[in-house]
Write an enzyme that holds these catalytic residues in place. Sequence first.
Site, PDB file in Angstrom:
ATOM      1  N   HIS A 105      -6.140 -42.228 -11.525  1.00 47.05           N
ATOM      2  CA  HIS A 105      -5.252 -41.888 -12.071  1.00 47.05           C
ATOM      3  C   HIS A 105      -4.897 -40.167 -12.595  1.00 47.05           C
ATOM      4  O   HIS A 105      -6.117 -39.966 -12.843  1.00 47.05           O
ATOM      5  CB  HIS A 105      -4.600 -42.593 -12.914  1.00 47.05           C
ATOM      6  N   HIS A 107      -3.249 -37.264 -15.215  1.00 51.56           N
ATOM      7  CA  HIS A 107      -1.842 -37.182 -16.335  1.00 51.56           C
ATOM      8  C   HIS A 107      -1.471 -35.885 -16.463  1.00 51.56           C
ATOM      9  O   HIS A 107      -1.638 -35.436 -16.159  1.00 51.56           O
ATOM     10  CB  HIS A 107      -3.278 -37.334 -17.566  1.00 51.56           C
TER      11      HIS A 107
END
Length: 142
Positions: A105, A107
């Site tokens: 992922h 941010h």
Amino acid sequence: MSCSDRDPDCIFCKIVAGEIPSHKVYEDDDVLAFLDIAPTIQGHTLVIPKCHCPTLIETPPETLRKVAAVIRRVLTAVVDATDADGSNVLQSNGACAGQVVRHVHFHLVPRREGDHLTLGSRQSDPVEDDLAARAESIRAAM
Ligand code: 5GP
Ligand code: ZN
């Protein structure tokens, strides 16, 4: 483990499947963007591939290309919706590097002049945010 359709124990795979609620700001066949549940700053957004890839190294280049295009698009909207001066895009691989959720992922963190954000301790003092309203403002900026 390399990339697979789904890991039944993965919290982000459960978000992709809709088994855990999230405030989505963007979704297509391969990529999902949603608000971080413990935002460092208002607008803190996560972008993930929908397939389960534990870290960046295990993520196929074609998947990364799709994720990168979504990062650019969503980041533009996040910066716009939060009236930010700049941004950080952060990504960690492995527990030693601070990765908690083992589903790759990115941010997206909007930044303001003088926000004094300490990125190393980003989860220790999460800001209060109305995530539903924040997600709507980012979607509207896209
Ligand atoms: P990491 O530390 O692995 O780079 O980041 C994981 C991020 O996922 C953290 O910032 C954390 O707040 C976020 N997170 C963990 N669980 C959930 C959840 O159930 N929903 C959402 N929206 N974010 C989550
Ligand atoms: Zn997963």
